[in-house]
Design a protein around this motif. Structure first.
Motif, PDB file in Angstrom:
ATOM      1  N   ALA A   1       0.818  -1.218   0.000  1.00 32.26           N
ATOM      2  CA  ALA A   1       0.000   0.000   0.000  1.00 32.26           C
ATOM      3  C   ALA A   1       0.848   1.264   0.000  1.00 32.26           C
ATOM      4  O   ALA A   1       0.333   2.363  -0.233  1.00 32.26           O
ATOM      5  N   ILE A   2       2.152   1.132   0.254  1.00 33.58           N
ATOM      6  CA  ILE A   2       3.041   2.294   0.298  1.00 33.58           C
ATOM      7  C   ILE A   2       3.613   2.527  -1.099  1.00 33.58           C
ATOM      8  O   ILE A   2       4.213   1.624  -1.692  1.00 33.58           O
ATOM      9  N   ALA A   3       3.438   3.720  -1.625  1.00 31.33           N
ATOM     10  CA  ALA A   3       3.991   4.034  -2.950  1.00 31.33           C
ATOM     11  C   ALA A   3       5.510   3.972  -2.889  1.00 31.33           C
ATOM     12  O   ALA A   3       6.125   4.620  -2.040  1.00 31.33           O
ATOM     13  N   PRO A   4       6.137   3.183  -3.768  1.00 33.60           N
ATOM     14  CA  PRO A   4       7.597   3.062  -3.710  1.00 33.60           C
ATOM     15  C   PRO A   4       8.283   4.315  -4.231  1.00 33.60           C
ATOM     16  O   PRO A   4       7.914   4.822  -5.298  1.00 33.60           O
ATOM     17  N   PRO A   5       9.261   4.833  -3.511  1.00 37.93           N
ATOM     18  CA  PRO A   5      10.015   5.980  -4.041  1.00 37.93           C
ATOM     19  C   PRO A   5      10.848   5.548  -5.239  1.00 37.93           C
ATOM     20  O   PRO A   5      11.249   4.389  -5.350  1.00 37.93           O
ATOM     21  N   ASP A   6      11.115   6.483  -6.143  1.00 37.36           N
ATOM     22  CA  ASP A   6      11.955   6.173  -7.297  1.00 37.36           C
ATOM     23  C   ASP A   6      13.417   6.030  -6.889  1.00 37.36           C
ATOM     24  O   ASP A   6      14.148   5.215  -7.443  1.00 37.36           O
ATOM     25  N   VAL A   7      13.806   6.846  -5.905  1.00 41.24           N
ATOM     26  CA  VAL A   7      15.208   6.900  -5.485  1.00 41.24           C
ATOM     27  C   VAL A   7      15.265   7.028  -3.972  1.00 41.24           C
ATOM     28  O   VAL A   7      14.383   7.635  -3.351  1.00 41.24           O
ATOM     29  N   ILE A   8      16.286   6.429  -3.367  1.00 39.44           N
ATOM     30  CA  ILE A   8      16.569   6.619  -1.946  1.00 39.44           C
ATOM     31  C   ILE A   8      17.983   7.192  -1.864  1.00 39.44           C
ATOM     32  O   ILE A   8      18.943   6.561  -2.324  1.00 39.44           O
ATOM     33  N   MET A   9      18.117   8.386  -1.311  1.00 38.67           N
ATOM     34  CA  MET A   9      19.430   9.022  -1.155  1.00 38.67           C
ATOM     35  C   MET A   9      19.919   8.716   0.258  1.00 38.67           C
ATOM     36  O   MET A   9      19.425   9.281   1.234  1.00 38.67           O
ATOM     37  N   GLY A  10      20.893   7.795   0.361  1.00 38.36           N
ATOM     38  CA  GLY A  10      21.300   7.323   1.686  1.00 38.36           C
ATOM     39  C   GLY A  10      20.192   6.476   2.251  1.00 38.36           C
ATOM     40  O   GLY A  10      19.972   5.347   1.835  1.00 38.36           O
ATOM     41  N   ASP A  11      19.438   7.034   3.206  1.00 38.95           N
ATOM     42  CA  ASP A  11      18.260   6.351   3.744  1.00 38.95           C
ATOM     43  C   ASP A  11      17.004   7.195   3.577  1.00 38.95           C
ATOM     44  O   ASP A  11      15.958   6.877   4.153  1.00 38.95           O
ATOM     45  N   THR A  12      17.095   8.258   2.787  1.00 34.77           N
ATOM     46  CA  THR A  12      15.973   9.178   2.617  1.00 34.77           C
ATOM     47  C   THR A  12      15.275   8.926   1.292  1.00 34.77           C
ATOM     48  O   THR A  12      15.867   9.098   0.224  1.00 34.77           O
ATOM     49  N   PRO A  13      14.002   8.500   1.327  1.00 33.56           N
ATOM     50  CA  PRO A  13      13.290   8.261   0.070  1.00 33.56           C
ATOM     51  C   PRO A  13      12.987   9.560  -0.668  1.00 33.56           C
ATOM     52  O   PRO A  13      12.659  10.573  -0.051  1.00 33.56           O
ATOM     53  N   LYS A  14      13.100   9.516  -1.990  1.00 37.33           N
ATOM     54  CA  LYS A  14      12.821  10.674  -2.835  1.00 37.33           C
ATOM     55  C   LYS A  14      11.854  10.243  -3.937  1.00 37.33           C
ATOM     56  O   LYS A  14      12.079   9.257  -4.617  1.00 37.33           O
TER      57      LYS A  14
END
Length: 888
Positions: free
Chosen positions: A760-773
């Protein structure tokens, strides 16, 4: 979570239900271990609310509040503050535990039959043993505590340790407020320890996540945890292609002494030379413990968060006395990237594994993908940093370490990050390069040499491709041809290992089997750029249409067109497919005279091992459930026309070739044709390799189905399909007779909830370190179009159909434009109905690009958030030459 407002001392089952805040990290993790079927000592947890009651009962609230407000990291050593802390600790130790709590504790321990047994009394703070903070060694524990009065004194000792210097400093450094750290107390029976120690599901020193590390000594584990001795250290390889972790190295420590129980209470360290050269655990016991550690990793860590486990061996079984997350592993990357954040991207991975993976498949999938990526580089003689991780899970989905991959491609063979990103797909940034000139100096020569070595490896793989494919297919068929119903439980262990050798070996070969197309396209690009400049990709797209090489994933699409044409001429098939009571699973009721039935049977023989998102074995193969295929055939019954498709392909190729003839000197035409053929053959080998990999994964599914059926019959799991919410170490432990499977149902139920929540959680395109973007959706240009990467030539218009999953494919009507997040081979049949394809991710060599080019369908990919921009039913024009989507 449940809150027990009427109880202070909770059983392990109650502790599990309450959660961390009510019983503390140590108590909750022990409750989880008990719930999931691990052997732990008899006992329970004094809830955190008992601590609150104790503070109130002894009127210490103001002293606690004063310290919380006044003592900081900077002033803790001041005499006034030291006096405050010392006084609070003394008052806690001199305080009285409320009568109600004391009586409940006495009654519960007596009912468990352990009141007069030697006990362990251990702090269990609410923020302790979590993924954010371990509090290892910060709070007090007391061993060999005998009698209720001593248990009560030890509980107060645990309470007082909350206000020690080291506890205050630890909280202040991590910016954890005192209110967040309320302590529960674990009270449990001491285990009669022949040996004990600590096990890690990773190597905390090197950062390697595929190695288990076990430290052990004779006697109690205190000597190991406290660092009093040089323990034995065992290293095991946790390769998921092996049923049991394999012992690869043992270091026999000096073990200058042992910790044992002291008469009258407590423990003592006894110096001895008796154990200097003796190995604490036998090799068999080491591997058995390794399997238990993997179970903890997958039960408590969801195959993502590594665990630090304290264990005791009582002469018969391993008993777990603590488990907590490993909160910090050294970051492993290239020296050139140490000052840049890791870029994790789902680009490219979204083609094959966009979903939250099933528990049974997680470790197999991440190991297979990492093996493929790593061997691309190590086989050229290049050394990767030890412990480097190319893949990781985030909310149950796989992401690729694009920083490491971009640098490796640059440093191994000179590929610039910008060029790599175009081929890979996704919406990740590029790494920063200090010197973007890859081929200068000595290091440039080394890159050229490695690039040549890589090309030689690809050529060798291409030459041997048919032999490799036949070998793997033959090996899989040999293992599976007789089914598994006749096997004894323990026989599955060898079967699993045999299949692991096949899959592990083929993963290594896959690295180079998939590389030929990119080399040929690179060669074409170099030649054609001089004549066509920015139009070069458009020309190449046209030249790749409808090649002579057999592209497996495209071929099964052609076969479906043929099947629809056959069905159209078959009255029995027409009645079956168009009837009001159409049941796609009932095709075998067709009479044997039906040409469609005979042809469909042959189709399943050739392609029945394929599936939608086939790299996760939870998904049924087409031979098990052909509903998706039948829906495709049914919806194209009136429109299927293979001759028309082939004519369209021929027209597009001839159009592109006319441009070659008009602009490129004739003496270069033969070289261009050779590269076109190599590119097409390379694409064919790549797609065939995916098909063979699907056969390997089908074999794993066949094992799972048989084991699931057995476990369901025995009541270990509720339904056969629940097997996919188990893990292989769990199945192996039961099949070996080491575990009855108690607790497995609880794990299955929890994992189903976890997967549902993660999906149900929209997947981020990119994770910078541990921060989803999350990428911003593509914006329309002034010309009212969206821009993407053109991967298949031509132009087409149609109604946009947003297809999130192939199961929604019945909404796609012939002539519609399919808008999708990404595609794997299971999507291929839908391409046959689409006039054009638009995708959120993808690159020139992604599956969707290869199939669209083969079919001659215009395709534009890698448009951020396109499924949020385009609305269902809009009219769109797709320009596969320019990479533009015009919206109406």
């Amino acid at each position: 979570m449940i809150k027990f407002t009427e109880k202070y001392f909770l059983t392990w089952d109650e502790a599990f239900q309450c959660g961390r805040q009510e019983v503390g990290g140590k108590g909750w993790n022990l409750g989880r271990l008990a719930q999931y079927g691990f052997k732990i000592p008899m006992g329970g947890v004094l809830a955190t609310r008992a601590y609150d009651e104790f503070i109130k009962h002894n009127r210490l609230e103001d002293k606690v509040k004063n310290i919380s407000e006044s003592v900081t990291f900077g002033n803790i050593e001041e005499p006034e503050n030291q006096a405050k802390l010392r006084q609070l600790r003394e008052k806690i130790k001199a305080g009285f535990i409320p009568q109600l709590i004391m009586e409940e504790l006495r009654t519960m321990l007596d009912s468990l039959g352990i009141l007069e047994r030697p006990m362990a009394v251990r702090s269990s703070a609410s923020a302790e043993d979590s993924a954010q903070a371990s509090f290892a060694g910060i709070h007090e524990s007391f061993l060999n505590v005998r009698g209720l009065s001593n248990i009560l004194e030890s509980i107060k000792g645990c309470y007082a340790s909350l206000w020690s210097n080291q506890a205050i400093v630890y909280r202040r450094k991590l910016m954890i407020s005192d209110d967040e750290v309320v302590t529960g107390v674990v009270v449990m029976e001491m285990v009669d320890a022949q040996a004990a120690g600590v096990g890690f599901t990773c190597d905390p020193q090197t950062g390697r996540r595929d190695i288990l590390v076990i430290n052990s000594n004779f006697g109690l584990g205190e000597s190991v945890v406290a660092g009093n001795v040089e323990p034995d250290t065992y290293y095991l390889e946790a390769n998921p292609t092996c049923a049991v972790p394999q012992l690869i190295e043992r270091k026999t420590g000096r073990k200058e002494g042992v910790t044992c129980l002291k008469e009258g209470g407590g423990t003592q360290f006894v110096l001895t030379t008796e154990y200097f050269t003796r190995q604490v655990l036998s090799d068999e016991k080491i591997e058995k413990l390794g399997l238990i550690l993997l179970r903890v990793f997958e039960a408590l860590g969801h195959c993502d968060q590594h665990q630090d486990v304290e264990w005791v061996f009582d002469g018969r079984d391993f008993v777990l006395v603590q488990a907590r997350p490993v909160t910090s592993l050294p970051r492993k990357t290239f020296d050139a990237l140490k000052n840049q954040a890791d870029i994790w991207s789902n680009g490219n991975y979204r083609d094959a594994v966009p979903m939250v993976l099933s528990p049974l498949n997680r470790r197999l999938a991440i190991n297979t993908i990492d093996t493929i990526l790593k061997l691309n580089f190590t086989e050229t003689g290049y050394r990767l940093p030890e412990g480097l991780q190319f893949s990781r899970f985030f909310n149950g989905r796989l992401y690729c370490n694009l920083s490491a991959l971009q640098w490796a491609m640059f440093d191994v063979m000179g590929t610039l990050p910008s060029a790599f990103n175009v081929g890979w797909g996704g919406h990740q940034p590029e790494i920063e390069l200090k010197d973007p000139k890859p081929y200068e100096g000595l290091i440039g020569l080394q890159r050229l040499e490695r690039g040549k070595k890589y090309m030689d490896l690809v050529k060798t793989a291409m030459k041997n491709a048919s032999t490799i494919h036949a070998r793997v297919e033959g090996s899989v068929n040999h293992l599976t041809k007789d089914g598994f119903g006749h096997l004894a439980d323990k026989d599955f262990i060898q079967l699993y290992n045999d299949l692991g050798k096949i899959s592990g070996g083929f993963a290594g070969e896959f690295s180079f089997l998939s590389g030929a197309a990119s080399m040929a396209i690179f060669g074409l690009t170099q030649i054609l750029m001089e004549y066509f400049a920015y139009r070069t990709p458009m020309i190449i797209n046209g030249l790749m249409v409808g090649g002579t090489a057999d592209i497996t994933s495209a071929d099964h699409g052609y076969k479906l067109v043929e099947l629809a044409e056959i069905a159209r001429q078959d009255n029995d098939a027409v009645q079956f497919l168009t009837g009001s009571a159409f049941d796609p699973m009932g095709w075998e009721v067709l009479p044997e005279r039906s040409p469609f039935k005979q042809a469909f049977r042959e189709f399943l023989k050739d392609y029945g091992h394929r599936a939608v998102y086939e790299l996760d074995i939870i998904n049924p193969r087409w031979k098990e459930d052909p509903s998706y295929l039948m829906d495709i055939i049914r919806s194209t019954l009136k429109t299927a026309d293979l001759a028309k498709l082939k004519a369209k392909q021929k027209e597009k190729f001839e159009q592109a070739w006319r441009e070659i003839e008009n602009k490129v000197p004739s003496n270069m035409h033969s070289s261009i044709k050779k590269l076109i053929r190599e590119a097409q053959e390379g694409a064919a080998v790549r797609e065939k390799s995916k098909s063979v990999m699907a056969e390997v994964m089908e074999a794993y599914r066949m094992i799972a189905q048989e084991v699931g059926s057995r476990f369901c019959e025995r009541g270990i799991i509720e339904k056969q399909g629940d097997i996919y919410f188990c893990t292989w170490p769990e199945l192996v432990t039961i099949l070996m007779g080491e575990w009855e499977g108690d607790g497995l149902r609880a794990l299955v139920a929890e994992r189903k909830i976890f997967m549902s929540e993660m999906e149900a959680i929209a997947p981020p395109d990119v994770i910078m370190g541990d921060t989803p973007k999350y990428s911003e959706p593509a914006a329309r240009t002034s010309g009212n179009f969206l821009a993407g990467v053109p991967v298949a030539a031509g132009r087409a218009s149609g109604t946009a159909r947003l297809i999130h999953h192939p199961d929604e494919g019945r909404r796609l009507q012939p002539g519609d434009v399919m808008v999708a997040p990404s595609t794997d081979p299971g999507w291929t049949p839908l391409f046959l109905k689409a006039s054009a394809v638009i995708m959120e991710t993808g690159g020139f060599l992604s599956h969707g690009a290869i199939v669209a080019r083969e079919y001659g369908i215009p395709a534009v990919v890698n448009i951020p958030g396109v499924m949020r921009v385009i609305k269902e039913g809009w009219k769109v024009d797709v320009d596969g030459d320019e990479g533009k989507i015009f919206l109406h």
